[in-house]
Write an enzyme that holds these catalytic residues in place. Structure first.
Site, PDB file in Angstrom:
ATOM      1  N   SER A  29      53.760 -41.245   4.235  1.00 34.50           N
ATOM      2  CA  SER A  29      53.469 -40.530   3.373  1.00 34.50           C
ATOM      3  C   SER A  29      51.729 -40.813   2.675  1.00 34.50           C
ATOM      4  O   SER A  29      51.383 -39.788   2.230  1.00 34.50           O
ATOM      5  CB  SER A  29      54.578 -40.552   2.766  1.00 34.50           C
ATOM      6  OG  SER A  29      55.781 -40.156   3.501  1.00 34.50           O
ATOM      7  N   ARG A  33      48.262 -38.486   2.006  1.00 33.78           N
ATOM      8  CA  ARG A  33      47.559 -38.051   0.253  1.00 33.78           C
ATOM      9  C   ARG A  33      46.390 -38.601   0.007  1.00 33.78           C
ATOM     10  O   ARG A  33      46.025 -38.169  -0.941  1.00 33.78           O
ATOM     11  CB  ARG A  33      49.139 -38.669  -0.621  1.00 33.78           C
ATOM     12  CG  ARG A  33      50.367 -38.151  -0.256  1.00 33.78           C
ATOM     13  CD  ARG A  33      51.109 -38.324  -1.190  1.00 33.78           C
ATOM     14  NE  ARG A  33      52.748 -37.588  -1.445  1.00 33.78           N
ATOM     15  CZ  ARG A  33      54.036 -37.334  -0.343  1.00 33.78           C
ATOM     16  NH1 ARG A  33      53.656 -38.040   1.085  1.00 33.78           N
ATOM     17  NH2 ARG A  33      54.841 -36.302  -0.860  1.00 33.78           N
ATOM     18  N   ARG A 128      60.395 -24.669  11.893  1.00 32.63           N
ATOM     19  CA  ARG A 128      61.380 -25.293  10.263  1.00 32.63           C
ATOM     20  C   ARG A 128      60.829 -24.505   9.195  1.00 32.63           C
ATOM     21  O   ARG A 128      59.992 -24.169   9.175  1.00 32.63           O
ATOM     22  CB  ARG A 128      59.754 -26.701  10.172  1.00 32.63           C
ATOM     23  CG  ARG A 128      60.092 -28.592  11.447  1.00 32.63           C
ATOM     24  CD  ARG A 128      60.018 -29.271  10.684  1.00 32.63           C
ATOM     25  NE  ARG A 128      59.930 -29.937   9.940  1.00 32.63           N
ATOM     26  CZ  ARG A 128      59.613 -31.355   9.553  1.00 32.63           C
ATOM     27  NH1 ARG A 128      58.389 -31.466  10.673  1.00 32.63           N
ATOM     28  NH2 ARG A 128      60.189 -31.697   8.831  1.00 32.63           N
ATOM     29  N   SER A 173      64.157 -33.532  -1.583  1.00 32.62           N
ATOM     30  CA  SER A 173      62.820 -33.391  -0.633  1.00 32.62           C
ATOM     31  C   SER A 173      61.623 -33.329  -1.354  1.00 32.62           C
ATOM     32  O   SER A 173      60.486 -32.627  -2.304  1.00 32.62           O
ATOM     33  CB  SER A 173      62.226 -31.951  -0.156  1.00 32.62           C
ATOM     34  OG  SER A 173      61.168 -32.012   0.153  1.00 32.62           O
ATOM     35  N   ASP A 326      64.099 -40.965   6.932  1.00 38.76           N
ATOM     36  CA  ASP A 326      63.255 -40.486   8.615  1.00 38.76           C
ATOM     37  C   ASP A 326      64.109 -41.505   9.305  1.00 38.76           C
ATOM     38  O   ASP A 326      63.809 -41.547  10.177  1.00 38.76           O
ATOM     39  CB  ASP A 326      62.167 -40.839   8.331  1.00 38.76           C
ATOM     40  CG  ASP A 326      61.459 -39.521   7.713  1.00 38.76           C
ATOM     41  OD1 ASP A 326      62.064 -38.336   7.725  1.00 38.76           O
ATOM     42  OD2 ASP A 326      60.339 -39.850   7.268  1.00 38.76           O
ATOM     43  N   LYS A 353      64.311 -31.076  10.331  1.00 42.62           N
ATOM     44  CA  LYS A 353      63.376 -31.992  10.761  1.00 42.62           C
ATOM     45  C   LYS A 353      62.280 -31.470  11.763  1.00 42.62           C
ATOM     46  O   LYS A 353      62.734 -30.268  12.685  1.00 42.62           O
ATOM     47  CB  LYS A 353      63.662 -33.488  10.549  1.00 42.62           C
ATOM     48  CG  LYS A 353      63.954 -34.056   9.379  1.00 42.62           C
ATOM     49  CD  LYS A 353      63.173 -34.398   8.324  1.00 42.62           C
ATOM     50  CE  LYS A 353      64.089 -34.688   6.535  1.00 42.62           C
ATOM     51  NZ  LYS A 353      63.213 -34.348   5.652  1.00 42.62           N
TER      52      LYS A 353
HETATM   53  C1  S3P Z   1      57.397 -36.815   3.343  1.00 42.73           C
HETATM   54  C2  S3P Z   1      58.548 -36.502   3.211  1.00 42.73           C
HETATM   55  C3  S3P Z   1      60.956 -36.397   3.647  1.00 42.73           C
HETATM   56  C4  S3P Z   1      60.156 -37.042   4.946  1.00 42.73           C
HETATM   57  C5  S3P Z   1      58.428 -37.002   5.814  1.00 42.73           C
HETATM   58  C6  S3P Z   1      57.944 -37.413   4.485  1.00 42.73           C
HETATM   59  C7  S3P Z   1      56.800 -36.817   2.324  1.00 42.73           C
HETATM   60  O1  S3P Z   1      60.704 -34.862   3.573  1.00 42.73           O
HETATM   61  O2  S3P Z   1      61.155 -36.307   5.799  1.00 42.73           O
HETATM   62  O3  S3P Z   1      58.384 -37.471   6.410  1.00 42.73           O
HETATM   63  O4  S3P Z   1      55.698 -37.976   2.798  1.00 42.73           O
HETATM   64  O5  S3P Z   1      56.416 -36.044   1.177  1.00 42.73           O
HETATM   65  P1  S3P Z   1      61.372 -34.443   3.356  1.00 42.73           P
HETATM   66  O6  S3P Z   1      60.726 -33.832   1.772  1.00 42.73           O
HETATM   67  O7  S3P Z   1      61.335 -32.875   4.264  1.00 42.73           O
HETATM   68  O8  S3P Z   1      62.591 -34.786   2.924  1.00 42.73           O
END
Ligand code: S3P
Length: 452
Positions: A29, A33, A128, A173, A326, A353
């Site tokens: 994540s 970013r 998705r 989310s 996750d 997912k």
């Molecule tokens: C993430 C948010 C999550 C997670 C994904 C990474 C992110 O998804 O499952 O692997 O980096 O913002 P969701 O926002 O769909 O919950």
């Protein structure tokens, strides 16, 4: 990269006494970013510890296609950004491969730009739901062309004068929250996101670090209101990406279920929006010691020492799901060796997912003799602590890296081997998985193209 490539099956065999000290790659994540915000900010962003997985590299290519200059310099990555508001229209479709985070966050980022941007992805990403991100963009005035059900490929055309919105996130989310906030970066006025259930807060923290004006308010019931002032001047910075707790979860569970194991995983991100798995494994009786807790550039990190443990089944509180969303596939593996029943509820998001993870986990467990019950949003697993009689199944991974790694972890403690039909997707988030698990003494062999 596309995954029309030849599947590469892999098999995990019963292992003993896993031991050693490892570092897992950078948090996915934060890595996405870092390239995204670095590519947007003016000046240079220098990143160490970046996850060089396919998902993150796809985000880097997308930012480069819109004007950022991104390159590796020894152990570091250097990004020269365009300046906020100055991304260029990409000449071709942005291909995000398997990466939902890269795709959804970039949709938010470019949506309000007065340009045309096309988004594509692999077979998994094309299944998705994108509506959750496209709906708020439509409210801002973005024109959307998409396949039926708001699936990829998607084309976005930003309006001349996008409008700031107040948006209450309808599902827990971080991707949706982030997409709306990133859109707000290029819209005059205040964009407001209301988040009824807190999800990972990397976007808020990191945007503030790049110089954005964000105000976060939390009410007594935990509802968060995030206000972002539009069109900030973002400035490049130095980022040290901590180890990914979602990747650490695989050696962590391996350490708990393999008899005699004693392993240490260094430099793991301890942001409380990400550590639900550690708490849950501890509640199951897992010996996970959190040592050397420290601050690393605004995020907490620690080393995790994990030892083989006799686990017991528990009911995982559904409200904990966002902080370990996750990690459910590998938690299911721990539950397969726990005494009694483990109940995991509130899992509706697992169905959308990289695969329908609830179904993929249930089928994989059943194929290996593990007793479980799947309902719409709940999985109940009845464990066999000795692992006797378990294994010998082949698991369908459905282009899902976490299903692949979870079931290879399972096979380290079942009596008979566990095979997965494809391991290529592991490279999207944890390219060093085989090497690091091998270093600890895990017996995993790749049997397809990638092994040659
Ligand atoms: C993430 C948010 C999550 C997670 C994904 C990474 C992110 O998804 O499952 O692997 O980096 O913002 P969701 O926002 O769909 O919950």
């Amino acid at each position: 990269m596309s995954h029309s490539s030849i599947p590469s099956p892999a098999t995990a065999h019963k292992s003993e006494n896993l031991s050693g000290t490892i570092r897992v790659p950078g948090d996915k994540s934060i890595s996405h970013r870092s390239l995204m915000f670095g590519g947007l900010a003016s000046g240079e962003t220098v990143i160490s510890g970046l996850l060089e997985g396919e998902d993150v590299l796809a985000t880097g290519r997308a930012m480069a296609a819109m004007g950022a200059k991104i390159g590796r310099d020894g152990e570091k990555w250097r990004v020269a950004g365009t300046g906020n508001g100055a991304l260029l229209e990409p000449a071709d479709a942005l291909d995000f491969g398997n990466a939902g985070t890269g795709c959804r966050l970039t949709m938010g980022l470019v949506g309000p730009y007065h340009m045309t941007t096309r988004f594509t992805g692999d077979a998994s990403l094309s299944r998705r739901p994108m509506k959750r991100v496209l709906d708020p963009l439509r409210q801002m005035g973005v024109a959307v062309e998409a396949m039926e059900g708001d699936r990829l490929p998607v084309t976005l055309r930003g309006p001349k004068a996008p409008a700031p919105i107040t948006y209450r996130v309808p599902v827990a989310s971080a991707q949706v929250k982030s997409a709306v906030l990133l859109a707000g970066l290029n819209i005059a006025g205040t964009t407001t996101v209301i988040e009824p259930v807190m999800t990972r807060d990397h976007t808020e923290k990191m945007l503030a670090g790049f110089g954005a004006q964000l105000d976060v308010e939390e009410d007594a019931s935990g509802v968060r209101t995030i206000r972002l002032e539009g069109q900030p001047d973002l400035k490049g910075r130095t980022i040290d990406v901590p180890g990914d707790p979602s990747s650490a979860a695989f050696p962590l569970v391996a350490g708990l279920i393999v008899p005699g194991a004693d392993i240490t995983i260094e430099n793991v991100l301890m942001n409380p929006t990400r550590t639900g798995i550690i708490l849950t494994l501890q509640e199951m009786g897992g010996q996970v010691d959190i040592v050397n807790w420290r601050d690393a550039g605004g995020e907490d990190v620690a080393d995790l020492r994990v030892r083989y443990s006799e686990l017991k089944g528990i009911t995982v509180p559904p409200e904990r799901a966002p902080s370990m969303i996750d990690e459910y596939p590998v938690l299911a593996v721990a539950a397969a060796f726990a005494e009694g029943e483990t109940v995991m509820d509130g899992l509706e998001e697992l169905r959308v997912k990289e695969s329908d993870r609830l179904a993929a986990v249930a089928r994989g467990l059943e194929a290996n003799g593990i007793d479980c019950t799947e309902t719409e949003a709940c999985l109940t697993i009845r464990g066999t602590p000795s692992g006797k009689g378990l294994g010998s199944g082949t698991v369908e991974t459905h282009l899902d890296h976490r299903i692949a790694m979870a079931f290879l972890t399972l096979g380290l403690a079942t009596e008979k081997p566990v095979e997965i039909d494809d391991s290529t997707m592991i490279a999207t988030s944890f390219p060093q998985f085989f090497d690091l698990m091998g270093q600890l003494g895990a017996k995993i062999e790749r049997t397809g193209a990638a092994s040659q």
